[in-house]
Write a protein that holds these residues in place. Structure first.
Motif, PDB file in Angstrom:
ATOM      1  N   LYS A  27       0.844  -1.289   0.307  1.00  0.00           N
ATOM      2  CA  LYS A  27      -0.276   0.015  -0.053  1.00  0.00           C
ATOM      3  C   LYS A  27       1.062   1.323  -0.007  1.00  0.00           C
ATOM      4  N   GLN A  28       1.027   1.985  -1.553  1.00  0.00           N
ATOM      5  CA  GLN A  28       1.517   3.155  -1.314  1.00  0.00           C
ATOM      6  C   GLN A  28       1.097   4.378  -1.589  1.00  0.00           C
ATOM      7  N   HIS A  80      -8.078   5.716  -4.007  1.00  0.00           N
ATOM      8  CA  HIS A  80      -7.830   4.166  -4.110  1.00  0.00           C
ATOM      9  C   HIS A  80      -7.714   4.184  -5.610  1.00  0.00           C
ATOM     10  N   LEU A  81      -5.602   3.518  -5.845  1.00  0.00           N
ATOM     11  CA  LEU A  81      -6.002   2.569  -7.551  1.00  0.00           C
ATOM     12  C   LEU A  81      -5.708   1.586  -6.952  1.00  0.00           C
ATOM     13  N   ILE A 108      -3.976   6.200  -3.561  1.00  0.00           N
ATOM     14  CA  ILE A 108      -3.045   5.731  -2.834  1.00  0.00           C
ATOM     15  C   ILE A 108      -3.548   3.812  -3.513  1.00  0.00           C
ATOM     16  N   ILE A 109      -2.517   3.412  -3.401  1.00  0.00           N
ATOM     17  CA  ILE A 109      -1.875   2.307  -4.765  1.00  0.00           C
ATOM     18  C   ILE A 109      -2.229   0.952  -4.222  1.00  0.00           C
ATOM     19  N   SER A 163     -12.291  -5.790   0.766  1.00  0.00           N
ATOM     20  CA  SER A 163     -12.512  -6.128   1.957  1.00  0.00           C
ATOM     21  C   SER A 163     -11.712  -5.289   3.320  1.00  0.00           C
ATOM     22  N   GLN A 164     -10.218  -6.610   3.243  1.00  0.00           N
ATOM     23  CA  GLN A 164      -9.314  -6.925   4.024  1.00  0.00           C
ATOM     24  C   GLN A 164      -8.429  -4.738   3.907  1.00  0.00           C
ATOM     25  N   ALA A 165      -8.423  -4.997   3.261  1.00  0.00           N
ATOM     26  CA  ALA A 165      -8.102  -3.591   2.854  1.00  0.00           C
ATOM     27  C   ALA A 165      -8.569  -2.065   3.318  1.00  0.00           C
ATOM     28  N   GLY A 166     -10.018  -2.804   4.269  1.00  0.00           N
ATOM     29  CA  GLY A 166     -10.495  -1.652   4.258  1.00  0.00           C
ATOM     30  C   GLY A 166     -10.848  -0.496   2.809  1.00  0.00           C
ATOM     31  N   ILE A 167     -11.377  -0.868   1.662  1.00  0.00           N
ATOM     32  CA  ILE A 167     -11.605   0.534   0.900  1.00  0.00           C
ATOM     33  C   ILE A 167     -12.881  -0.176  -0.065  1.00  0.00           C
ATOM     34  N   HIS A 168     -13.649   0.676  -0.155  1.00  0.00           N
ATOM     35  CA  HIS A 168     -15.005   0.643  -0.728  1.00  0.00           C
ATOM     36  C   HIS A 168     -15.181   1.802  -2.014  1.00  0.00           C
TER      37      HIS A 168
END
Length: 314
Positions: A56-57, A63-64, A89-90, A123-128
């Motif tokens: 995650k960078q 988010h990408l 945020i990649i 889901s685990q990364a918490g992005i929607h």
């Protein structure tokens, strides 16, 4: 006479066994590969009973998510990360069967399994809500995921994407993995020259296939379990869902290297025709992995598309 024939047979058998031992490429231990290729900000997250290599960078509120292709790893996106990390945020990762993630325990590399894996990771990364980009196999996973989860994908970028059946010459590794004797040998004998040959098939400018690039691809191919997993993936039956592409409603950009040896340029036109309002950029001098071969040019076009700050050149 029988003794002579038996002696010759035994001699040939042991000679072949000796040659096999000399040529065989041993698996490379995961720990040494982690030290070499999981440099910060790499981490491992537990998904579906696998330790997934993940990064995650970047910065910002967009988010990408990036998905690599067959035989590759998250390292294929390093140029894009450098170009895009100030705006996005990649999220990048090694797919099951490849890179440091390695094989899945159930050996299921179907599109359904990959889409499920991606959803678990998201889901685990918490992005929607996020933009989704994929190359080759990763491109197919990206558009299949978008069909199943349209509410999550804001923008879709397909890079020399797979999905249409029986098109193109395909890479040498795909042909070899379907040959009964050769596929068995590939599990044990994977010369560096074979990896170099396949890289030169996906790059239009073969001068860019550096020693370091070949070494990385070769090392990760020798990660324990990856050779069998590659064969399993290539032998997974293809299910054609391209008839559903017209259901994609998010803004879509199709980028393609005109010198793609693996998937023909005509497929870019097919995606353009099948996905409503899709935009297309063709790079005359690039091959199957344009984001790796020329990250500066391709990343700038993608940034303009995602941010809407400049018209994309069609």
């Amino acid at each position: 006479m029988r003794k002579t024939i038996l002696a010759v047979f035994i001699g040939v058998f042991f000679s072949l066994a000796f040659v096999f031992i000399l040529l065989a490429d041993r698996d490379i231990g995961l720990e040494s590969l982690i030290q070499k290729y999981a440099t910060p900000p790499s981490e491992f997250i537990r998904i579906l009973d696998m330790d997934v290599h993940y990064r995650k960078q970047g910065y910002g509120d967009r988010h990408l998510v990036l998905i690599h292709g067959t035989g590759a790893s998250l390292h294929t996106w390093e140029g894009w990360v450098e170009q895009l990390q100030n705006e996005f945020i990649i999220h990048s990762f090694d797919l099951p069967a490849f890179g440091l993630t390695g094989p899945s325990k159930d050996r299921d590399y179907s599109m359904k399994a990959y889409v499920n894996f991606l959803d678990q990771l998201i889901s685990q990364a918490g992005i929607h809500a996020f933009a989704l980009a994929g190359n080759s196999l990763g491109g197919q996973i990206a558009w299949e995921y978008t069909l199943q989860h349209p509410e999550k994908v804001t923008h879709l970028v397909l890079i020399d994407a797979a999905g249409y059946p029986k098109t193109g010459k395909g890479g040498s590794v795909f042909r070899w993995a379907k040959m009964p004797v050769v596929k068995t040998l590939l599990k044990y004998i994977t010369p560096r020259s074979v990896v170099e040959k396949n890289l030169k098939e996906v790059y239009a400018n073969q001068d860019k296939v550096s020693e370091d690039l070949v070494e990385r691809y070769h090392d990760l191919a020798l990660r324990k379990g990856n050779r069998q997993a590659l064969i399993d993936r290539i032998q997974t039956p293809h299910q054609d869902n391209t008839h559903q592409l017209s259901q994609i409603s998010c803004p879509t950009l199709i980028i393609w290297g005109a010198q793609d040896f693996w998937i023909p340029l005509e497929n870019a036109k097919k995606f353009e025709n099948d996905i409503p309002d899709a935009k297309v950029i063709i790079y005359p001098d690039l091959g199957h992995v344009p984001m790796e071969e020329n990250p500066e040019l391709t990343a700038q076009d993608v940034k303009y598309f995602l941010l809407g700050t400049k018209e994309v050149t069609i």
